[in-house]
Write an enzyme that holds these catalytic residues in place. Structure first.
Site, short mmCIF file in Angstrom:
data_model
loop_
_atom_site.label_atom_id
_atom_site.label_comp_id
_atom_site.label_asym_id
_atom_site.label_seq_id
_atom_site.Cartn_x
_atom_site.Cartn_y
_atom_site.Cartn_z
N CYS A 165 0.86 -1.19 0.00
CA CYS A 165 0.00 0.00 0.00
C CYS A 165 0.89 1.24 0.00
O CYS A 165 2.10 1.16 0.20
CB CYS A 165 -0.86 0.00 1.25
SG CYS A 165 -1.80 -1.52 1.47
N ARG A 210 1.64 1.82 -5.89
CA ARG A 210 1.87 0.83 -4.84
C ARG A 210 0.60 0.06 -4.51
O ARG A 210 0.64 -0.96 -3.82
CB ARG A 210 2.40 1.50 -3.58
CG ARG A 210 3.75 2.18 -3.72
CD ARG A 210 4.14 2.90 -2.44
NE ARG A 210 4.28 1.97 -1.33
CZ ARG A 210 5.43 1.37 -1.01
NH1 ARG A 210 6.51 1.61 -1.72
NH2 ARG A 210 5.49 0.51 -0.01
N TRP A 237 -3.68 -1.77 -1.42
CA TRP A 237 -3.67 -3.01 -2.22
C TRP A 237 -4.21 -4.06 -1.27
O TRP A 237 -3.55 -4.42 -0.30
CB TRP A 237 -2.26 -3.34 -2.69
CG TRP A 237 -2.20 -4.55 -3.57
CD1 TRP A 237 -2.72 -4.67 -4.84
CD2 TRP A 237 -1.62 -5.81 -3.26
NE1 TRP A 237 -2.48 -5.93 -5.33
CE2 TRP A 237 -1.80 -6.65 -4.39
CE3 TRP A 237 -0.95 -6.33 -2.16
CZ2 TRP A 237 -1.36 -7.96 -4.43
CZ3 TRP A 237 -0.49 -7.63 -2.20
CH2 TRP A 237 -0.70 -8.44 -3.32
N ASN A 273 0.47 -0.33 6.45
CA ASN A 273 0.89 -1.15 5.31
C ASN A 273 1.58 -2.37 5.89
O ASN A 273 2.48 -2.25 6.72
CB ASN A 273 1.84 -0.36 4.40
CG ASN A 273 2.38 -1.23 3.26
OD1 ASN A 273 1.73 -2.20 2.87
ND2 ASN A 273 3.55 -0.90 2.75
N GLY A 274 1.16 -3.56 5.49
CA GLY A 274 1.78 -4.79 5.99
C GLY A 274 0.69 -5.79 6.35
O GLY A 274 -0.45 -5.65 5.93
N GLU A 291 10.46 -13.51 -19.55
CA GLU A 291 10.22 -12.09 -19.28
C GLU A 291 9.22 -11.51 -20.27
O GLU A 291 8.31 -10.78 -19.90
CB GLU A 291 11.55 -11.34 -19.32
CG GLU A 291 11.46 -9.84 -19.32
CD GLU A 291 10.65 -9.24 -18.17
OE1 GLU A 291 10.37 -9.96 -17.18
OE2 GLU A 291 10.29 -8.06 -18.29
N LYS A 338 5.54 -9.80 -19.30
CA LYS A 338 5.13 -8.44 -19.72
C LYS A 338 3.74 -8.48 -20.34
O LYS A 338 2.88 -7.67 -20.05
CB LYS A 338 6.12 -7.87 -20.71
CG LYS A 338 7.44 -7.39 -20.15
CD LYS A 338 7.36 -6.15 -19.32
CE LYS A 338 7.27 -6.29 -17.87
NZ LYS A 338 8.10 -7.08 -17.07
N GLU A 367 0.87 -9.42 -17.66
CA GLU A 367 0.53 -8.52 -16.54
C GLU A 367 -0.13 -7.23 -17.00
O GLU A 367 -0.80 -6.59 -16.20
CB GLU A 367 1.74 -8.23 -15.67
CG GLU A 367 2.88 -7.50 -16.28
CD GLU A 367 4.00 -7.26 -15.26
OE1 GLU A 367 3.73 -7.12 -14.07
OE2 GLU A 367 5.16 -7.22 -15.68
N HIS A 374 7.84 -31.62 -27.06
CA HIS A 374 7.58 -32.56 -25.96
C HIS A 374 6.25 -32.27 -25.29
O HIS A 374 6.12 -32.40 -24.07
CB HIS A 374 8.73 -32.48 -24.95
CG HIS A 374 10.06 -32.84 -25.53
ND1 HIS A 374 10.39 -34.12 -25.91
CD2 HIS A 374 11.11 -32.06 -25.88
CE1 HIS A 374 11.60 -34.14 -26.42
NE2 HIS A 374 12.08 -32.90 -26.41
N LYS A 376 3.12 -2.39 -7.49
CA LYS A 376 4.48 -2.27 -8.00
C LYS A 376 5.45 -3.17 -7.27
O LYS A 376 6.34 -3.75 -7.87
CB LYS A 376 4.96 -0.82 -7.88
CG LYS A 376 6.35 -0.58 -8.43
CD LYS A 376 6.48 -0.99 -9.89
CE LYS A 376 7.88 -0.85 -10.42
NZ LYS A 376 8.05 -1.47 -11.74
C1 AGP Z 1 7.48 -7.21 -13.22
O1 AGP Z 1 6.99 -6.50 -14.35
C2 AGP Z 1 6.45 -7.29 -12.12
N1 AGP Z 1 6.03 -6.01 -11.72
C3 AGP Z 1 6.93 -8.15 -10.96
O2 AGP Z 1 7.18 -9.46 -11.44
C4 AGP Z 1 8.21 -7.66 -10.26
O3 AGP Z 1 9.32 -7.85 -11.11
C5 AGP Z 1 8.41 -8.50 -9.00
O4 AGP Z 1 7.33 -8.28 -8.13
C6 AGP Z 1 9.72 -8.19 -8.27
O5 AGP Z 1 9.72 -6.85 -7.84
P1 AGP Z 1 11.11 -6.22 -7.30
O6 AGP Z 1 12.06 -6.22 -8.46
O7 AGP Z 1 10.75 -4.85 -6.84
O8 AGP Z 1 11.60 -7.12 -6.19
#
Ligand code: AGP
Length: 604
Positions: free
Chosen positions: A2, A27, A74, A100-101, A477, A481, A484, A500, A599
């Site tokens: 958050c 966040r 969040w 937050n937590g 990767e 992208k 998400e 396979h 994020k």
């Molecule tokens: C990547 O596009 C995502 N937002 C997510 O996988 C991110 O890389 C992951 O949560 C790790 O975050 P960090 O690099 O801040 O540890």
């Protein structure tokens, strides 16, 4: 994860807090709320949904006062509703907090507090805190908070204030919290991006610390209750670095920042002769003979590329472990193991806990990080910063490329020390690395070709991303992208794995994105693509400039400048970032704040 902001000082506190929330919305954005304190009373406004809903409500209702606390959520416990939105307020309306937590023992505390007559109005774990502090409040908020937190198990960044008081009390355990020091005013936030327009002098709270923040003074206390001096940092990011600057989305801005970011990551990190690196690390590569990389998401895929760099250039055994699995896997670690934690935010709890597991086992720890002063930064033995600047878009782009560059440097640092990489090979690698910013710039100029390719994914039931060798990581990767930010299903496979089983998925509704750069695996990749096209599979290939053989193996071809196969992930990532971006825009997705995401994930 958050976003928290708070202010005390001569300004209109709620406006400052709202401005801070707009900079922290990445966040978490399920709901938001602000409470202001004025003349012994509190005024609270909360709205489910995006921050814009709260902003609209604030246009109708003024929140008076020179103290305010805000939160953008969040959701972990409890759906994104007004009731579950923070701030949470005591029954008499005079005490309010944001959190937050995760409070691990919230159920037990809630039962105990309800038995004492407290009435809960939300489903959240966070609300437990306001009732617990109320229970201990005998007129001094600091003492009430310190006493209450002794009963709490879990993670918190906590900001609380009382209508009667003058100041704000903050506390931290695992979840980040930073105080921005002003002149006759103080700012509080989850991370520095909310403080940038107001101050560059900050104090990062450490675990177990509590502080009383007044207009003219900040007083810090340790876990033992003893007062501590302030350790003031000066932030070297400027405010507009965290702004969109005219771009339609943070993600696109950050994709186009990559040439500059790569220059910043590499800057001043080579020796005069250009055959070694100068990394300003205190660790000695001669003291470890194995590397374990721990990370999450995109950072873990950067780690997979880094594994190839380290094993091929430095000849050191290296493996990547997903952080969330690492500490439950009874990892085999000792003092000759180096654990490398990779994280943009430095706040990913899975990665932070993996670092703690590594330290418990006696391993050395190094972080590849973007955010200074972050939780992981405060717990590792050494740090290699990637200097990517604030990355606001939830989908990580520039940080990924910067992580690759950091691993490229690390491979030289280890290889040269171990004698596995001679000066000549190191010099060649460094020379190629130095061309990366310009080559990425070239790829960025080819965005129109990506825009033309987007219709290939129209009506896709799912998308397969294929790569070989070091580009298996690139495929993972690229698939992430797309997933998400477009919400399309995508998965990555080693190209050779198709036959396979996964090849059963191939039909006109399952396009394939195939990474086919020049190199020793190129011919094998072409034959794999033949297998796909023989089954009506549509192929978008990303190949090297000048590759004529690929033409008969793909429906759409994007190209990147020629480079070594080992360094190709740094270029191949860019068309896939743009493909995901353009597809998400075409689908009308919320590119910077995709659904269900945040994020960085500071809860397990
Ligand atoms: C990547 O596009 C995502 N937002 C997510 O996988 C991110 O890389 C992951 O949560 C790790 O975050 P960090 O690099 O801040 O540890």
């Amino acid at each position: 994860m958050c976003g928290i902001t708070s202010y005390v000082g001569p300004r209109d506190a709620a406006s400052v807090v709202l401005d801070g929330l707009t900079r922290l919305e990445y966040r978490g954005y399920d709901s938001a709320g602000i409470v202001s304190f004025d003349a012994g009373t509190t005024t609270t406004l909360k709205r489910a949904g995006k921050l814009a809903n709260l902003q609209s409500a604030m246009a109708e209702q003024h929140l008076p006062g020179h103290r305010a606390v805000g939160h953008t959520r969040w959701a972990t416990h409890g759906r994104p509703t007004n009731e579950n939105a923070h701030p949470h307020v005591s029954e008499d309306g005079r005490l309010a907090l944001v959190h937050n937590g995760i409070i691990e023992n919230h159920a037990e505390l809630r039962n105990r507090l309800e038995a004492l007559g407290h009435v809960f109005t939300s489903e959240t774990d966070s609300e437990t805190l306001v009732h617990l502090i109320e229970e201990h409040d005998e007129g001094d908020l600091l003492t009430a908070v310190q006493e209450a937190l002794k009963q709490v198990e879990g993670a918190y960044a906590l900001v609380v204030a009382h209508a009667e008081g003058e100041g704000i009390v903050v506390a931290r355990a695992t979840s980040p919290l930073v105080i921005g020091l002003g002149d006759g005013e103080q700012f509080i936030a989850s991370d520095v991006s909310a403080l940038l327009p107001y101050t560059d002098r900050v104090v990062y709270l450490s675990d177990g610390e509590v502080a009383v923040v007044n207009e003219t003074a900040v007083t810090l206390y340790g876990p033992d209750g003893a007062e501590r001096s302030l350790d003031v940092d000066v932030i070297d990011w400027d405010a507009d670095a965290a702004d969109k600057g005219g771009w339609p989305h943070y993600m696109l801005k950050e994709i186009y920042e990559q040439p500059t970011v790569l220059q910043n990551t590499l800057a001043e990190r080579f020796n005069e002769a250009g055959d070694d690196v100068t990394l300003d690390l205190t660790l000695d590569p001669a003291t470890f003979d194995r590397i374990v990389v721990v990370a999450a998401g995109t950072a873990s895929y950067a780690g997979m590329v880094g594994e190839a760099f380290l094993e091929r250039l430095a000849r050191i055994p290296c493996e990547v472990q997903v952080a969330s699995e690492f500490r439950y896997a009874e990892p085999i670690l000792d003092e000759r193991t180096l654990v490398v934690a990779v994280s943009q935010s430095g706040e990913t709890i899975d990665t932070l806990e993996a670092v703690r597991e590594a330290k418990r086992a006696g391993a050395k720890t190094l972080a590849i990080l973007n955010v200074r002063g972050s939780s992981i930064a405060r717990e590792v033995d050494d740090i290699l910063y990637i200097h990517a600047g604030p990355e606001i878009g939830v989908a990580s782009t520039k940080a990924y490329l910067a992580m690759l560059a950091a691993f490229a440097l690390l491979a030289v640092w280890v290889g040269r020390t171990r004698g596995a990489l001679d000066a000549e090979r190191a010099k060649a690698w460094i020379e190629e690395l130095r061309t990366a910013p310009a080559r990425v710039e070239e790829v960025l100029q080819r965005r129109p070709a990506v825009q033309d390719a987007v219709p290939l994914l129209d009506d896709a039931r799912g998308v397969l991303y294929l790569g070989r060798g070091v580009n298996v990581a690139s495929a993972f990767e690229g698939a992430l992208k797309l997933k998400e930010i477009t919400y399309l299903h995508a998965e990555a496979y080693p190209t050779g794995e198709m036959k396979h089983g996964p090849i059963a998925l191939i039909d006109a509704a399952t396009p394939v994105v195939a990474l086919a750069p020049e190199g020793r695996l190129h011919a094998k990749t072409l034959s794999n693509l033949q297998e796909v096209r023989a089954r009506d599979g549509r192929v978008l290939a990303i190949a090297s400039d000048g590759d004529e053989a690929i033409a008969s193996h793909a429906d759409v071809i994007l190209t990147v400048p020629r480079t070594s196969e080992l360094l190709s992930p740094m270029l191949l990532a860019v068309p896939m970032q743009l493909l995901a971006y353009e597809t998400a825009v075409r689908l009308g997705r919320d590119v910077d704040q995709p659904r269900n995401l945040a994020k960085s994930v500071t809860v397990e």
